[in-house]
Design an enzyme around this catalytic site. Structure first.
Site, PDB file in Angstrom:
ATOM      1  N   TYR A 398       0.832  -1.197   0.000  1.00 27.01           N
ATOM      2  CA  TYR A 398       0.000   0.000   0.000  1.00 27.01           C
ATOM      3  C   TYR A 398       0.872   1.255   0.000  1.00 27.01           C
ATOM      4  O   TYR A 398       0.644   2.191  -0.762  1.00 27.01           O
ATOM      5  CB  TYR A 398      -0.949  -0.002   1.217  1.00 27.01           C
ATOM      6  CG  TYR A 398      -1.744   1.272   1.293  1.00 27.01           C
ATOM      7  CD1 TYR A 398      -2.807   1.502   0.390  1.00 27.01           C
ATOM      8  CD2 TYR A 398      -1.423   2.273   2.202  1.00 27.01           C
ATOM      9  CE1 TYR A 398      -3.506   2.676   0.423  1.00 27.01           C
ATOM     10  CE2 TYR A 398      -2.125   3.463   2.249  1.00 27.01           C
ATOM     11  CZ  TYR A 398      -3.174   3.662   1.354  1.00 27.01           C
ATOM     12  OH  TYR A 398      -3.872   4.839   1.380  1.00 27.01           O
ATOM     13  N   GLU A 399       1.905   1.210   0.864  1.00 29.42           N
ATOM     14  CA  GLU A 399       2.829   2.346   0.931  1.00 29.42           C
ATOM     15  C   GLU A 399       3.440   2.621  -0.443  1.00 29.42           C
ATOM     16  O   GLU A 399       3.524   3.754  -0.904  1.00 29.42           O
ATOM     17  CB  GLU A 399       3.997   2.014   1.887  1.00 29.42           C
ATOM     18  CG  GLU A 399       3.755   2.412   3.313  1.00 29.42           C
ATOM     19  CD  GLU A 399       4.939   2.028   4.177  1.00 29.42           C
ATOM     20  OE1 GLU A 399       5.988   2.704   4.030  1.00 29.42           O
ATOM     21  OE2 GLU A 399       4.823   1.045   4.898  1.00 29.42           O
ATOM     22  N   LEU A 400       3.859   1.528  -1.105  1.00 29.53           N
ATOM     23  CA  LEU A 400       4.505   1.649  -2.413  1.00 29.53           C
ATOM     24  C   LEU A 400       3.547   2.259  -3.436  1.00 29.53           C
ATOM     25  O   LEU A 400       3.873   3.206  -4.137  1.00 29.53           O
ATOM     26  CB  LEU A 400       4.967   0.270  -2.904  1.00 29.53           C
ATOM     27  CG  LEU A 400       5.505   0.230  -4.337  1.00 29.53           C
ATOM     28  CD1 LEU A 400       6.756   1.083  -4.493  1.00 29.53           C
ATOM     29  CD2 LEU A 400       5.804  -1.195  -4.759  1.00 29.53           C
TER      30      LEU A 400
END
Ligand SMILES: *[C@@H]1O[C@H](CO)[C@@H](O)[C@H](O)[C@H]1NC(C)=O
Ligand SMILES: *[C@@H]1O[C@H](CO)[C@@H](O)[C@H](O)[C@H]1NC(C)=O
Ligand SMILES: *[C@@H]1O[C@H](CO)[C@@H](O)[C@H](O)[C@H]1NC(C)=O
Ligand SMILES: *[C@@H]1O[C@H](CO)[C@@H](O)[C@H](O)[C@H]1NC(C)=O
Ligand SMILES: *[C@@H]1O[C@H](CO)[C@@H](O)[C@H](O)[C@H]1NC(C)=O
Length: 485
Positions: A398-400
């Site tokens: 998700y961060e990516l």
């Protein structure tokens, strides 16, 4: 018979009928409805043989040839070589044959309707131009019907002329222009017939006063090369008596290499001629240069002169052969070198850019996109993603992805993807990463990538923004910080 053939036929018919030759040699013949007419075979055999062979006349009908004899029609009369019509009617049109032993002749007769509103048939007029004040003569003569005619009357524009002289003779005036019709009245079998012959007379102006006109400019400059030959063409429009000539004489005589040609004359219209003469100059020498070769046209009406002057052709006109070949070779070599340079430039692009930056000390930090918001992410111009097996766990995806969104959609920061350990299948990566240009993906190869001079670090440096080279710089400022989770 085609309409176009009529004038030609007429001319020939008129010619024949006005000359001594009264026989009809032409194939296509035109006659006028209601006028006596005849066909006469042109015999080549001597007169005394005439009676020895039988003569036959045929009309070629659609169902075959029909023998013509005295009982064929009261209008048709046979006299040895002659077939007479008293008079010709429209139904007489068709093909006729004459036969005498082995000799045969065919005619195609076309009988045209008589004009309803005129005393002559327009298609059967003979045109003639007469110059004003010159003699106008109209002789009413008919080689075949002359002897039979009791009376000959001359009409002008279908009105009987008061002074009925034959031949009609006077000095032409413009008012004499018009159609002159000779009417020959004949009696045959108690009936009165008439045969007509019409002249279309046009009165033209005095041609002797036509000024001669030389064609082209008054002075002609002709570029020549020494040792070559040249032909100068002088042409003029003039009247029948006009002359055209060259004037090439010098104080000390004529140049031996200058030759005047014959004068050729072409009649272009009634009383108007095109005359041409060529002056040929062989093996041109310096004496021929800068001299006026004059051509003159003259007749009673006036005189016209034009001049030709030979000038030496400019020297530097053509590119010499060896210069041209040298130029071509140089052009090819330059092209090949340029292609090589471009190829090398593409292959060693990275090295060249780094080399350039080192010398020029360019600082892109000053001109790149500067964001006013002072957050750390927004200040970033590069997003470096280091891919490893542990990184690809689901928690960081998700961060990516949100980082990629920031990078690719909302901001203009560039992504650098480093494959730290071989990933192989990119399928599990976020879709947007597939959009990444291939040169933005760097592979970390444990052994080869360690040295600072290795291709890996050079490529990474190349993908990073350029910075000014400071004399006393801190290593940390130059080297990118690798983020790895
Ligand atoms: C010539 O004869 C035709 C009939 O064949 C007649 O119509 C015409 O008026 C005559 N012409 C003259 C001038 O008498
Ligand atoms: C008569 O001659 C004039 C001048 O040449 C010409 O224009 C005219 O068409 C001629 N008429 C006929 C019926 O041929
Ligand atoms: C016309 O001339 C012919 C001879 O050429 C003659 O036989 C005939 O009687 C003459 N007719 C008239 C009306 O004069
Ligand atoms: C000379 O010029 C005239 C008019 O242009 C042309 O008709 C003629 O054929 C020329 N003569 C030659 C020999 O070229
Ligand atoms: C040619 O004509 C020019 C002017 O028209 C004149 O000056 C010159 O003398 C003439 N040359 C000859 C050779 O007649």
């Amino acid at each position: 018979m085609h309409c176009r053939e009529i004038p030609l036929t007429l001319w020939v018919l008129m010619f024949i009928s006005t000359s001594e030759e009264t026989c009809t040699s032409r194939l296509h013949i035109t006659a006028v409805e209601g006028e006596p007419f005849y066909l006469k075979y042109c015999s080549s055999s001597p007169e005394h043989e005439k009676k020895k062979t039988t003569i036959k006349w045929y009309k070629n009908e659609s169902h075959g040839p029909v023998d013509l004899n005295l009982s064929s029609s009261p209008r048709i009369l046979l006299r040895d070589y002659v077939l007479e019509f008293w008079p010709a009617e429209l139904i007489d049109s068709g093909s006729y044959s004459f036969q005498m032993g082995n000799d045969t002749h065919d005619w195609k007769l076309n009988v045209i309707p008589r004009s309803k509103h005129s005393c002559f048939t327009e298609k059967l007029v003979m045109s003639k131009a007469v110059e004003v004040k010159k003699s106008l003569q109209i002789a009413c003569e008919h080689s075949y019907y002359q002897q039979l005619a009791n009376r000959t009357v001359l009409y002008k524009n279908c009105e009987k002329m008061e002074n009925n002289q034959n031949p009609f003779l006077k000095n032409a005036e413009f008012k004499d222009q018009g159609y002159y019709t000779c009417v020959f009245f004949l009696h045959h079998n108690g009936k009165l017939f008439n045969v007509t012959k019409t002249f279309n007379i046009t009165v033209v102006g005095d041609r002797s006063n036509i000024l001669p006109v030389l064609l082209g400019p008054k002075i002609n400059e002709v570029k020549v090369e020494l040792g070559k030959d040249i032909e100068l063409n002088c042409s003029a429009l003039l009247n029948e008596k006009g002359v055209i000539y060259w004037n090439t004489w010098r104080k000390n005589g004529k140049d031996p290499n200058v030759h005047e040609g014959e004068v050729t004359r072409i009649r272009i219209s009634e009383g108007k001629w095109l005359a041409s003469t060529i002056l040929r100059i062989e093996n041109i020498n310096t004496r021929n240069l800068d001299f006026l070769y004059n051509c003159t046209a003259v007749n009673e009406g006036g005189i016209d002169t034009k001049s030709f002057i030979l000038l030496r052709k400019e020297d530097v006109v053509d590119i010499p052969g060896h210069v041209f070949t040298g130029g071509m070779i140089a052009a090819v070599v330059v092209s090949v070198v340029a292609v090589c340079l471009v190829t090398v430039g593409v292959i060693y692009r990275v090295d060249l850019v780094l080399f350039y930056r080192h010398f020029m000390g360019r600082d892109e930090t000053l001109t790149a996109v500067v964001d006013e918001i002072h957050s750390l992410i927004e200040k970033s111009r590069r997003l470096i993603i280091v891919l490893s097996q542990s990184y690809m766990s689901s928690e960081v995806r998700y961060e990516l992805e949100s980082g990629l969104h920031e990078a690719l959609v909302e901001r203009k920061i560039k992504i650098i993807l480093i494959e730290f350990t071989p990933v192989g299948d990119f399928g599990f990566l976020p879709q947007s990463l597939n959009l990444l240009q291939s040169h933005r993906v760097l592979k970390w190869k444990a052994d080869e990538s360690l040295s600072y001079n290795s291709r890996f670090w050079k490529n990474l440096l190349y993908l990073m923004p350029a910075k000014a080279v400071k004399p006393c710089r801190d290593e940390s400022e130059v080297l990118p910080v690798l983020l790895q989770s």
